[in-house]
Design an enzyme around this catalytic site. Structure first.
Site, PDB file in Angstrom:
ATOM      1  CG  ASN A   1      41.574  42.024  45.306  1.00  0.00           C
ATOM      2  OD1 ASN A   1      43.009  41.460  45.422  1.00  0.00           O
ATOM      3  ND2 ASN A   1      40.814  41.551  45.273  1.00  0.00           N
TER       4      ASN A   1
ATOM      5  CB  CYS B   1      42.757  36.528  45.072  1.00  0.00           C
ATOM      6  SG  CYS B   1      42.241  37.684  43.885  1.00  0.00           S
TER       7      CYS B   1
ATOM      8  CG  HIS C   1      42.994  38.047  48.948  1.00  0.00           C
ATOM      9  ND1 HIS C   1      43.916  38.610  48.179  1.00  0.00           N
ATOM     10  CD2 HIS C   1      42.056  37.880  48.284  1.00  0.00           C
ATOM     11  CE1 HIS C   1      43.498  39.426  47.174  1.00  0.00           C
ATOM     12  NE2 HIS C   1      42.118  38.977  47.329  1.00  0.00           N
TER      13      HIS C   1
END
Length: 323
Positions: free
Chosen positions: A280, A114, A250
């Site tokens: 996500n 990520c 993020h």
């Protein structure tokens, strides 16, 4: 004069299929309220059958090229951040390169889960400052739906697919924080935490595997480490949080985003937020948020942006740039 890596264009791509929380609750022991309360996610995009990470990367790259009014022949390098490459090799970046009919330059994948796009931006910036490239196409693209256990309610409700891209171009600056472009980067990793977020497959097991996560532990580390790396990056840029126009974090979890903003002393009104619509998307989440922030009219020329992310590894980092 000082060389700076300045954003010349940005774009994104999202798969057509949208899965709202209401669809997931039909097969999982969960509720829309539980998902939204824990994560802030309302829906996510999922790649079509046969749609790959490189397919989405190509689409996002074309959008960024159009935004910059460049052709693929104007690009010297491609850095593609992903944890869901099409194949073990060759890299998805070279597949994107071929899809753009780009015969010059070089392309490679970068894997920091990520945090991948922050790492990719830092590497692209370094390529430009070292004069190895004048224009770098930086892409974040993921098909996490391929590595999700759709019976595990603790993880499958969180992730989605998509891609975002931007182009960094070498331009002259005066060497101060008033310059446009990347002003500072701050990267970290600590492999002792690898068991907190990982995929239980790969070459060693000869299986694809599924994503596994200790959510509470990841949350604790994220809140602590994101604020610290953000402060580090701002200090390197000779700035403070008061100079930040937009945090572009993020997009993993609304509670992590809220906690990070609070620790930096910034209101949520200064956060580019897309987690509710995309979930996500790992390395794709920051470039997606950048592109959508521009499309919404939030991000404008001259704005100071703070991008910060944490992912499996654990790996984390931040980038400060002036749009």
């Amino acid at each position: 004069m000082t060389c700076r890596a300045v954003v010349a264009g940005v774009g994104h791509y999202l798969p057509e299929r949208v899965i709202p929380n209401s669809e997931l609750v039909k097969t999982l022991d969960t509720t829309d309220e539980w998902i939204q309360t824990r994560s802030g996610i309302e829906r996510r995009h999922i790649a079509a059958e046969g749609e790959t990470t490189s397919d989405m990367g190509i689409a996002a790259a074309k959008a960024a090229l159009e935004s910059a009014q460049f052709s693929a022949q104007d690009i010297d390098a491609i850095v593609l951040a992903t944890s869901t490459a099409d194949l073990t090799f060759p890299s998805s970046a070279t597949i994107v390169q071929a899809g753009l009919n780009m015969r010059q330059g070089f392309a490679f994948d970068l894997q920091a889960v990520c945090a991948g796009f922050v790492f990719a931006l830092s590497n692209a910036n370094a390529l430009i400052l070292s004069e190895q490239a004048k224009r770098v196409l930086v892409i974040g693209a993921e098909t996490f739906s391929k590595i999700i256990d759709w019976t595990d309610r603790s993880t499958c409700v969180l992730f989605g697919d998509g891609a975002g891209a931007l182009i960094l171009e070498a331009r002259e600056g005066i060497g101060s924080s008033a310059d446009h472009g990347v002003l500072s980067t701050d990267l970290h990793s600590d492999g002792q935490y690898r068991d907190l977020l990982y995929v239980d497959g790969g070459v060693a097991t000869q299986t694809t595997g599924y994503l596994r996560m200790q959510g509470n532990q990841v949350f604790r580390h994220a809140v602590e480490k994101l604020a610290q790396t953000a402060e580090n990056a701002l200090t390197k840029a000779r700035m403070t949080s008061a100079d930040v126009d937009w945090i572009v974090p993020h997009q993993a979890n609304i509670r992590i985003i809220q906690s990070t903003a609070r620790k930096l002393g910034l209101p949520m009104e200064k956060v580019v937020l897309t987690v509710q619509d995309h979930g996500n998307t790992s390395a794709a989440s920051i470039p997606l948020a950048l592109s959508i922030g521009v499309a919404r009219g939030q991000i404008k020329v001259g704005d100071v942006l703070l991008a910060t992310a944490i992912g499996g590894g654990l790996a984390w980092g931040s980038v400060v740039l002036r749009w």
